[in-house]
Design a protein around this motif. Sequence first.
Motif, PDB file in Angstrom:
ATOM      1  N   VAL A   1       0.867  -1.180   0.000  1.00  0.00           N
ATOM      2  CA  VAL A   1       0.000   0.000   0.000  1.00  0.00           C
ATOM      3  C   VAL A   1       0.901   1.227   0.000  1.00  0.00           C
ATOM      4  CG1 VAL A   1      -1.785   1.293   1.218  1.00  0.00           C
ATOM      5  CG2 VAL A   1      -1.839  -1.211   1.230  1.00  0.00           C
ATOM      6  N   SER A   2       0.849   1.995  -1.073  1.00  0.00           N
ATOM      7  CA  SER A   2       1.733   3.151  -1.213  1.00  0.00           C
ATOM      8  C   SER A   2       1.304   4.281  -0.282  1.00  0.00           C
ATOM      9  CB  SER A   2       1.721   3.651  -2.656  1.00  0.00           C
ATOM     10  OG  SER A   2       2.426   4.876  -2.745  1.00  0.00           O
TER      11      SER A   2
ATOM     12  N   PHE B   1       6.630  -5.245   5.785  1.00  0.00           N
ATOM     13  CA  PHE B   1       7.807  -4.947   4.974  1.00  0.00           C
ATOM     14  C   PHE B   1       7.657  -3.548   4.402  1.00  0.00           C
ATOM     15  CE2 PHE B   1       4.845  -6.931   2.005  1.00  0.00           C
ATOM     16  CZ  PHE B   1       4.966  -6.188   0.848  1.00  0.00           C
ATOM     17  N   LEU B   2       8.775  -2.968   3.967  1.00  0.00           N
ATOM     18  CA  LEU B   2       8.772  -1.633   3.391  1.00  0.00           C
ATOM     19  C   LEU B   2       9.291  -1.689   1.965  1.00  0.00           C
ATOM     20  CD1 LEU B   2      10.267   0.492   6.334  1.00  0.00           C
ATOM     21  CD2 LEU B   2       7.880  -0.148   5.924  1.00  0.00           C
ATOM     22  N   VAL B   3       8.821  -0.749   1.140  1.00  0.00           N
ATOM     23  CA  VAL B   3       9.275  -0.629  -0.244  1.00  0.00           C
ATOM     24  C   VAL B   3       9.637   0.826  -0.490  1.00  0.00           C
ATOM     25  CG1 VAL B   3       8.719  -1.018  -2.671  1.00  0.00           C
ATOM     26  CG2 VAL B   3       7.676  -2.474  -0.915  1.00  0.00           C
TER      27      VAL B   3
ATOM     28  N   GLN C   1       8.894   4.450  10.474  1.00  0.00           N
ATOM     29  CA  GLN C   1       8.380   4.179  11.818  1.00  0.00           C
ATOM     30  C   GLN C   1       6.856   4.150  11.828  1.00  0.00           C
ATOM     31  OE1 GLN C   1      10.175   3.675  15.070  1.00  0.00           O
ATOM     32  NE2 GLN C   1       8.121   2.799  15.125  1.00  0.00           N
ATOM     33  N   ARG C   2       6.235   5.113  11.160  1.00  0.00           N
ATOM     34  CA  ARG C   2       4.773   5.167  11.152  1.00  0.00           C
ATOM     35  C   ARG C   2       4.177   3.985  10.390  1.00  0.00           C
ATOM     36  NH1 ARG C   2       2.717   9.675   8.546  1.00  0.00           N
ATOM     37  NH2 ARG C   2       4.722  10.366   7.739  1.00  0.00           N
ATOM     38  N   ALA C   3       4.844   3.544   9.333  1.00  0.00           N
ATOM     39  CA  ALA C   3       4.368   2.372   8.596  1.00  0.00           C
ATOM     40  C   ALA C   3       4.443   1.125   9.463  1.00  0.00           C
ATOM     41  CB  ALA C   3       5.186   2.188   7.324  1.00  0.00           C
ATOM     42  N   ALA C   4       5.550   0.987  10.206  1.00  0.00           N
ATOM     43  CA  ALA C   4       5.681  -0.151  11.108  1.00  0.00           C
ATOM     44  C   ALA C   4       4.608  -0.120  12.183  1.00  0.00           C
ATOM     45  CB  ALA C   4       7.068  -0.149  11.742  1.00  0.00           C
TER      46      ALA C   4
ATOM     47  N   GLY D   1       1.212 -10.921   4.093  1.00  0.00           N
ATOM     48  CA  GLY D   1       2.289 -10.110   3.535  1.00  0.00           C
ATOM     49  C   GLY D   1       1.812  -8.739   3.098  1.00  0.00           C
ATOM     50  N   LEU D   2       1.639  -7.839   4.057  1.00  0.00           N
ATOM     51  CA  LEU D   2       1.127  -6.495   3.806  1.00  0.00           C
ATOM     52  C   LEU D   2       2.224  -5.486   4.088  1.00  0.00           C
ATOM     53  CD1 LEU D   2      -1.406  -4.677   3.227  1.00  0.00           C
ATOM     54  CD2 LEU D   2      -1.766  -4.663   5.719  1.00  0.00           C
ATOM     55  N   GLY D   3       2.610  -4.716   3.070  1.00  0.00           N
ATOM     56  CA  GLY D   3       3.695  -3.768   3.228  1.00  0.00           C
ATOM     57  C   GLY D   3       3.292  -2.345   2.931  1.00  0.00           C
ATOM     58  N   ALA D   4       4.193  -1.439   3.235  1.00  0.00           N
ATOM     59  CA  ALA D   4       4.015  -0.022   2.933  1.00  0.00           C
ATOM     60  C   ALA D   4       5.001   0.366   1.844  1.00  0.00           C
ATOM     61  CB  ALA D   4       4.254   0.835   4.170  1.00  0.00           C
ATOM     62  N   GLY D   5       4.526   1.123   0.858  1.00  0.00           N
ATOM     63  CA  GLY D   5       5.364   1.531  -0.254  1.00  0.00           C
ATOM     64  C   GLY D   5       5.608   3.022  -0.308  1.00  0.00           C
ATOM     65  N   THR D   6       6.561   3.425  -1.151  1.00  0.00           N
ATOM     66  CA  THR D   6       6.990   4.817  -1.289  1.00  0.00           C
ATOM     67  C   THR D   6       7.392   5.366   0.079  1.00  0.00           C
ATOM     68  OG1 THR D   6       5.174   4.957  -2.932  1.00  0.00           O
ATOM     69  CG2 THR D   6       6.519   6.905  -2.626  1.00  0.00           C
ATOM     70  N   VAL D   7       8.138   4.565   0.812  1.00  0.00           N
ATOM     71  CA  VAL D   7       8.611   4.948   2.145  1.00  0.00           C
ATOM     72  C   VAL D   7      10.001   5.552   1.983  1.00  0.00           C
ATOM     73  CG1 VAL D   7       9.100   4.152   4.470  1.00  0.00           C
ATOM     74  CG2 VAL D   7       7.291   3.038   3.136  1.00  0.00           C
ATOM     75  N   LEU D   8      10.135   6.827   2.311  1.00  0.00           N
ATOM     76  CA  LEU D   8      11.390   7.528   2.066  1.00  0.00           C
ATOM     77  C   LEU D   8      12.134   7.928   3.339  1.00  0.00           C
ATOM     78  CD1 LEU D   8      10.231   9.828  -0.877  1.00  0.00           C
ATOM     79  CD2 LEU D   8      11.783   7.883  -1.020  1.00  0.00           C
TER      80      LEU D   8
END
Length: 207
Positions: free
Chosen positions: A41-42, A86-88, A77-80, A64-71
């Motif tokens: 999920v971007s 996982f992060l992308v 931290q907020r995505a976690a 398997g649910l991740g966060a995308g466009t994590v810069l």
Amino acid sequence: MNLLDSLRTHRLMAIVRGPDPEATLASVLTLADTGIALIEVSLTGADALGTIRQARASLGANFGLGAGTVLSTDEAQRAADAGASFLVTPALAPSIAEAGRLGLPVLAGALTPSEVVQAGTSGATAVKLFPASIGGPAYLGALRDPFPRTAFVPVGGVDAESARAYLDRGAVAVGVGSPLLGDAVRGGDLGALRDRAAEFLAEVSSS
């Protein structure tokens, strides 16, 4: 989660980015119900963190649910905290090191050989070849010679036809956004989304 094993097993990661949080969540849940086991999920979508929280609650701790466009480190931290497993990233960014600190696997964006090397030394679990459409499957094939042990996941312009070509050239998986999601993230037909998901799953399983 073991992201690399999941990429090798399932060979497909859906990328969900939408302007309507309700439709985005419905799209995520539909993809999961159709059998897609890895979903990003971007964070550029509307209320993406809220979508991740709600999807995690519905799909359970092991999906398997991740966060995308994590810069940034803050975004990581907020995505976690929202429940991303996982992060992308779209490029080399501070979030890669932060993912390591948080104990999360990361799919790090890179395009050039130098960036591929830096992604590996930064701790990336796998390399998101982005935007893959610039060089296509032939470019991935060229990268595989100097980087035979690097796990590449092409993203950007990947459709059902090119997905098979990338996998045949040695990609461990492909990431697919709009060719899979279509208008579902804007409230479109979820039945059509199911059909497209089934088509992509058939393509990657036959490669």
